[in-house]
Every structure is written in C-alpha cells, then in structure tokens.
Design an enzyme around this catalytic site. Structure first.
Site, PDB file in Angstrom:
ATOM      1  N   ASN A  36      16.248 -34.870 -20.661  1.00 45.22           N
ATOM      2  CA  ASN A  36      17.549 -34.434 -20.403  1.00 45.22           C
ATOM      3  C   ASN A  36      18.266 -34.346 -21.605  1.00 45.22           C
ATOM      4  OD1 ASN A  36      19.297 -33.926 -18.390  1.00 45.22           O
ATOM      5  ND2 ASN A  36      19.897 -36.047 -17.841  1.00 45.22           N
TER       6      ASN A  36
ATOM      7  N   GLU B 231      25.562 -49.415 -16.439  1.00 44.71           N
ATOM      8  CA  GLU B 231      25.280 -48.229 -15.447  1.00 44.71           C
ATOM      9  C   GLU B 231      24.004 -48.609 -14.514  1.00 44.71           C
ATOM     10  OE1 GLU B 231      25.776 -44.702 -18.300  1.00 44.71           O
ATOM     11  OE2 GLU B 231      23.749 -45.065 -17.450  1.00 44.71           O
TER      12      GLU B 231
ATOM     13  N   SER C 155       7.026 -46.950 -21.358  1.00 45.21           N
ATOM     14  CA  SER C 155       7.595 -45.733 -22.012  1.00 45.21           C
ATOM     15  C   SER C 155       6.943 -45.625 -23.026  1.00 45.21           C
ATOM     16  CB  SER C 155       8.941 -46.072 -22.351  1.00 45.21           C
ATOM     17  OG  SER C 155       9.840 -45.924 -21.242  1.00 45.21           O
TER      18      SER C 155
ATOM     19  N   CYS D 170      15.445 -46.021 -29.706  1.00 49.53           N
ATOM     20  CA  CYS D 170      14.734 -44.670 -29.582  1.00 49.53           C
ATOM     21  C   CYS D 170      15.619 -43.452 -29.851  1.00 49.53           C
ATOM     22  CB  CYS D 170      14.311 -44.413 -28.186  1.00 49.53           C
ATOM     23  SG  CYS D 170      13.339 -46.074 -27.714  1.00 49.53           S
TER      24      CYS D 170
ATOM     25  N   SER E  59      10.482 -51.704 -16.519  1.00 46.52           N
ATOM     26  CA  SER E  59      10.001 -50.303 -17.623  1.00 46.52           C
ATOM     27  C   SER E  59      10.135 -51.033 -18.967  1.00 46.52           C
ATOM     28  CB  SER E  59      11.011 -49.233 -17.400  1.00 46.52           C
ATOM     29  OG  SER E  59      10.713 -48.166 -18.056  1.00 46.52           O
TER      30      SER E  59
ATOM     31  N   CYS F  54      19.272 -42.380 -18.809  1.00 51.45           N
ATOM     32  CA  CYS F  54      19.711 -43.905 -19.302  1.00 51.45           C
ATOM     33  C   CYS F  54      21.167 -43.566 -20.101  1.00 51.45           C
ATOM     34  CB  CYS F  54      18.360 -44.495 -19.774  1.00 51.45           C
ATOM     35  SG  CYS F  54      18.638 -45.224 -20.961  1.00 51.45           S
TER      36      CYS F  54
ATOM     37  N   CYS G 262      18.268 -48.098  -9.669  1.00 49.31           N
ATOM     38  CA  CYS G 262      17.813 -48.432 -11.007  1.00 49.31           C
ATOM     39  C   CYS G 262      18.805 -49.074 -11.907  1.00 49.31           C
ATOM     40  CB  CYS G 262      17.818 -46.799 -11.647  1.00 49.31           C
ATOM     41  SG  CYS G 262      17.451 -46.881 -13.490  1.00 49.31           S
TER      42      CYS G 262
ATOM     43  N   CYS H 124      17.235 -41.366 -27.030  1.00 48.84           N
ATOM     44  CA  CYS H 124      18.167 -42.101 -26.047  1.00 48.84           C
ATOM     45  C   CYS H 124      19.428 -42.360 -26.062  1.00 48.84           C
ATOM     46  CB  CYS H 124      17.516 -43.399 -25.481  1.00 48.84           C
ATOM     47  SG  CYS H 124      18.113 -44.424 -24.538  1.00 48.84           S
TER      48      CYS H 124
ATOM     49  N   CYS I  36      21.345 -51.672 -26.156  1.00 48.25           N
ATOM     50  CA  CYS I  36      19.792 -51.666 -26.520  1.00 48.25           C
ATOM     51  C   CYS I  36      19.820 -51.566 -28.084  1.00 48.25           C
ATOM     52  CB  CYS I  36      19.147 -50.799 -25.860  1.00 48.25           C
ATOM     53  SG  CYS I  36      17.216 -50.966 -26.002  1.00 48.25           S
TER      54      CYS I  36
ATOM     55  N   GLY J 190      19.060 -50.683 -21.587  1.00 48.99           N
ATOM     56  CA  GLY J 190      18.462 -51.955 -22.178  1.00 48.99           C
ATOM     57  C   GLY J 190      17.376 -52.275 -21.935  1.00 48.99           C
TER      58      GLY J 190
HETATM   59  N1  SAH Z   1      14.213 -49.822 -22.350  1.00 49.20           N
HETATM   60  C1  SAH Z   1      13.123 -49.496 -21.058  1.00 49.20           C
HETATM   61  C2  SAH Z   1      13.899 -49.233 -19.783  1.00 49.20           C
HETATM   62  C3  SAH Z   1      15.172 -48.274 -19.844  1.00 49.20           C
HETATM   63  S1  SAH Z   1      15.009 -46.695 -20.441  1.00 49.20           S
HETATM   64  C4  SAH Z   1      12.479 -48.308 -21.551  1.00 49.20           C
HETATM   65  O1  SAH Z   1      12.607 -47.577 -22.330  1.00 49.20           O
HETATM   66  O2  SAH Z   1      11.460 -48.012 -20.883  1.00 49.20           O
HETATM   67  C5  SAH Z   1      14.496 -46.096 -18.873  1.00 49.20           C
HETATM   68  C6  SAH Z   1      13.852 -44.391 -19.177  1.00 49.20           C
HETATM   69  O3  SAH Z   1      14.740 -43.393 -19.399  1.00 49.20           O
HETATM   70  C7  SAH Z   1      12.843 -44.573 -20.228  1.00 49.20           C
HETATM   71  O4  SAH Z   1      11.590 -44.185 -19.862  1.00 49.20           O
HETATM   72  C8  SAH Z   1      13.406 -43.498 -21.082  1.00 49.20           C
HETATM   73  O5  SAH Z   1      12.612 -42.781 -22.084  1.00 49.20           O
HETATM   74  C9  SAH Z   1      14.257 -42.581 -20.394  1.00 49.20           C
HETATM   75  N2  SAH Z   1      15.197 -41.699 -21.224  1.00 49.20           N
HETATM   76  C10 SAH Z   1      15.836 -42.444 -22.239  1.00 49.20           C
HETATM   77  N3  SAH Z   1      16.717 -41.058 -22.421  1.00 49.20           N
HETATM   78  C11 SAH Z   1      16.196 -40.116 -21.597  1.00 49.20           C
HETATM   79  C12 SAH Z   1      16.758 -38.722 -21.744  1.00 49.20           C
HETATM   80  N4  SAH Z   1      17.758 -38.337 -22.517  1.00 49.20           N
HETATM   81  N5  SAH Z   1      16.273 -37.971 -20.646  1.00 49.20           N
HETATM   82  C13 SAH Z   1      15.401 -38.221 -19.760  1.00 49.20           C
HETATM   83  N6  SAH Z   1      15.004 -39.765 -19.746  1.00 49.20           N
HETATM   84  C14 SAH Z   1      15.347 -40.515 -20.691  1.00 49.20           C
HETATM   85 FE1  SF4 Z   2      16.454 -48.975 -25.384  1.00 51.71          FE
HETATM   86 FE2  SF4 Z   2      14.576 -47.649 -23.567  1.00 51.71          FE
HETATM   87 FE3  SF4 Z   2      16.826 -46.491 -24.655  1.00 51.71          FE
HETATM   88 FE4  SF4 Z   2      14.583 -47.136 -25.875  1.00 51.71          FE
HETATM   89  S1  SF4 Z   2      14.745 -45.600 -24.284  1.00 51.71           S
HETATM   90  S2  SF4 Z   2      16.805 -47.156 -26.810  1.00 51.71           S
HETATM   91  S3  SF4 Z   2      14.067 -49.020 -25.086  1.00 51.71           S
HETATM   92  S4  SF4 Z   2      16.771 -48.256 -23.232  1.00 51.71           S
END
Ligand code: SAH
Ligand code: SF4
Length: 360
Positions: free
Chosen positions: A301, A87, A225, A124, A202, A344, A113, A127, A120, A170
């Site tokens: 979110n 995406e 992050s 996390c 990021s 994401c 974006c 996520c 990934c 990713g």
């Molecule tokens: N992997 C990298 C870049 C992609 S994630 C990273 O983690 O930085 C990009 C952003 O989306 C991150 O800051 C992550 O914390 C955020 N993100 C992931 N899940 C989310 C959610 N449910 N609500 C809001 N932001 C979220």
């Molecule tokens: Fe991967 Fe970023 Fe999602 Fe963590 S927040 S699982 S590093 S995409």
C-alpha cells in the site's frame, strides 16, 4: 497518576480486594457490561467503589479520530495518557446473512487489529510506522483497552466472537512480556473471553523471541512477516534480518507448538519489481517445504514518499497460482480500508501531516 485497572489480571485484582469474588464482579462490569465508571458497579459496596475510583482509571485511552472505509472497516486513532497515539482497525470479515424467512444465519464476523508499541524499533524500509521511530512499549492494559474501546464504540455485544491480530503498530515480540500478558487477559472468561486460538501474533521474525513464545505454549497463532525469500533482499527490506536470518526463523518455527488444525501464516508483502516474480515464488515453495504453512499475499500500500510501488494484479495472481499449483495454501489479502490508509502506521502519519498542515 491513577493506575490502569485493565493492566491487572483477576488474580492480581483479588490480591487487593477482599473478598476475592469482588474481582470477578469488577471484571464483568468492565468487560461484559462495558461500564464507564466505578460508580455504575451497583453490586459493589459504596466504600469499595470509592476506593477503586481513587486508585484506578477505567479508560487508559481516548478516541482521537475514526475513519470509516467504503468496505466497512474502521480505523481508530487512540490517544494515551502521555499524549502518544496508536492505531487499531476494526475489520468486518463476513457480513451477516439471513435465510429466506429472514432468520439470521450468522452474525458479522469481526477481526480487530491492534498495536503493541508506540512506534517500532525494527525499521523496515517499506513501513510507515518505522519512519516515526520508537517511543515506548504499550502496557498489557493498553493493549486490551483497544479491543474493549472498539467493542464498546460499535455496540458489539460481549458474547459476540471477535478475532485479534497483533498487526497494528509495533513489533509484538519486542514487547513480549506485556503482549503475552495481554493474550491471557483477553482469554479470561470474565473478561473479553477471546481464546488464544483466536489471537494471531505477527512478527518480523525475532527468532529467539519466537522460541521463547513457543516454550510458553499459550496456544496462540503465529504469523511471520517474511516478504522476501533471500537474505540479501530481506535485509534490505527489513534490517532485522541481519540479526535473525531466514534460516533462523524457519528453525524457530519448526519447534513452535502449532495446534493440529492450524498453520503458521507467512505474510508476503508484494512490491512491484522487487519480489513479485515467479523465481521468488519458486524459492518460497522450497523454503516452506515440510512446514504447516499458509501464505498470505498482501498488496503493498504506497504512502507518501515510499520508494516501492503497488504490484500489478496479474503478477500477484500469477504468484498465487504458482504457490497453489505447488501444494501451498495461499490467499490474497483483500486490501481492506485502502481509502482510509489502513496499512500499519498510515492513519497516524496522515493525521500528523494534516495537523502539520493546519499548524503551518
Ligand atoms: N511488526 C509486526 C506486526 C505489525 S506490521 C510485523 O511486522 O509483522 C503488520 C503488517 O503490516 C506486516 O506484515 C507489515 O508488513 C504490513 N505493512 C507494513 N507496511 C505496509 C504497507 N505500506 N502496505 C501493506 N502492508 C504493510
Ligand atoms: Fe515494525 Fe512491523 Fe513496521 Fe517492520 S513492518 S517497522 S516490524 S511495525
């Protein structure tokens, strides 16, 4: 299978194509004139067009789905040659404005974006991308193709400035060679001409890769992050913290080359009753002491089955006020595209669920 021409830098293209100025022309057809086929490259000799057509594809991804949010952001689901999906999101950051006579003062500002991997590995807990696991790295050309396809689809002219954030699916620094190649492909003036200072990588905080990226001195912007200020909580949210703790990240950032006018962005995903307290804000101020930092607070979110909740607005605002009153720059990211699940991994998962629902 045909190769993806977007994977090639102009120099790499020039190695195969004689005379080498043809590479500049091909680049301009692709990235400035947005052609869909080699046959449209009118100033190339017929035999070269045929050779290119036989060897390369111009379009390594297809639009599988687009969702437009009420705030104007547009989320794309792309399918790749192997059936994988990724995406990307187009975010109009500022509307165009006019003076009293109706003259255009400035154009809409766009940020795109993009994803760097299919899935990934980092895992996390908050996520949605993590839930789908890891499939593969994207090639540099597949990264570039996302921006090209979105510019094309929205008739965004070649010379309109866009910013790029590597914040889709990713972990960019887990695919550092293809991501850094994409950074330089984007920057080519015959290409999309997006300077590195308009690109933000990021990362979840792979300290050794941050150091490596710093040594390359590409001039890109960095976002970390962070999401938590102590190692126990951070390791719970982000297992990568067991390999690279907060201190190692801060040390890597201290060595990172930052443009004199820029700052490192610290993303802090605020989750209700997890990290939204003033004690955390206090620790954050201490942690970032002496670093040219900017904090971006993001509302969590929620998604189906997530164990965390969206924080209360008053707590996020109080957190921000504490940081600002203690000298830190701090913004609250407006939850763009909430109605299209713009965080994401969320469109992909939603689409999968919709497809599953149809199939069952
Ligand atoms: N992997 C990298 C870049 C992609 S994630 C990273 O983690 O930085 C990009 C952003 O989306 C991150 O800051 C992550 O914390 C955020 N993100 C992931 N899940 C989310 C959610 N449910 N609500 C809001 N932001 C979220
Ligand atoms: Fe991967 Fe970023 Fe999602 Fe963590 S927040 S699982 S590093 S995409």
């Amino acid at each position: 299978m045909k190769k993806n021409i977007l994977d090639l830098s102009k120099d790499e293209l020039a190695e195969f194509i004689i005379p080498s100025f043809r590479a500049n022309q091909i680049y301009q057809w692709i990235y400035h004139k947005y052609v869909d086929s080699f046959s449209q490259m009118k100033n190339l000799p017929q035999d070269l067009r045929e050779k290119l057509e036989a060897t390369y594809t111009l379009c390594p991804l297809q639009i599988a789905k687009v969702e437009t949010s009420s705030d104007g952001s547009k989320k794309y689901l792309f399918s790749l040659h192997d059936g994988s999906t990724i995406e990307s999101v187009l975010l109009p950051m500022k509307k165009e404005s006019y003076d009293q006579e109706g003259k255009l003062l400035h154009h809409t500002k766009f940020t795109i974006c993009i994803s760097s991997q299919v899935g990934c590995k980092i895992g996390c807990s908050f996520c949605l991308t993590a839930k789908g696991g890891f499939k593969r790295n994207l090639s540099a050309g597949e990264i570039v193709a996302q921006v090209l396809a979105i510019k094309k689809d929205n008739n965004i002219e070649q010379n309109r400035r866009v910013n790029i954030v590597y914040m889709g699916m990713g972990e960019p620094l887990d695919n550092i060679s293809n991501v850094t190649k994409a950074v330089t492909l984007f920057a080519d003036l015959d290409g999309l001409a997006i300077a590195p200072r308009r690109q933000t990588i990021s990362t979840s905080g792979l300290s050794s890769q941050i150091k490596k990226l710093g040594l390359m001195d590409l001039g890109i912007l960095l976002a970390i992050s962070l999401h938590a200020v102590d190692d126990t909580l951070r390791a719970k949210l982000m297992p990568i913290n067991k390999a690279y703790n907060i201190e190692s990240i801060i040390n890597a950032i201290r060595e990172f080359p930052i443009d004199a006018r820029k700052r490192v962005m610290f993303e802090y995903l605020v989750m209700k009753d997890v990290n939204d307290d003033i004690a955390s804000a206090k620790k954050l101020v201490k942690l970032l002491d002496g670093i040219k930092a900017k904090v971006n607070l993001i509302y969590f979110n929620p998604h189906l089955g997530s164990e965390y909740a969206r924080p209360l607005e008053k707590d996020v605002v109080a957190f921000q006020e504490y940081l600002i009153s203690h000298g830190l720059l701090c913004t609250i990211r407006q939850s763009k595209g909430l109605d299209i699940s713009a965080a994401c991994g969320q469109l992909k998962e939603k689409t999968k669920m919709e497809i599953d629902n149809v199939n069952h």
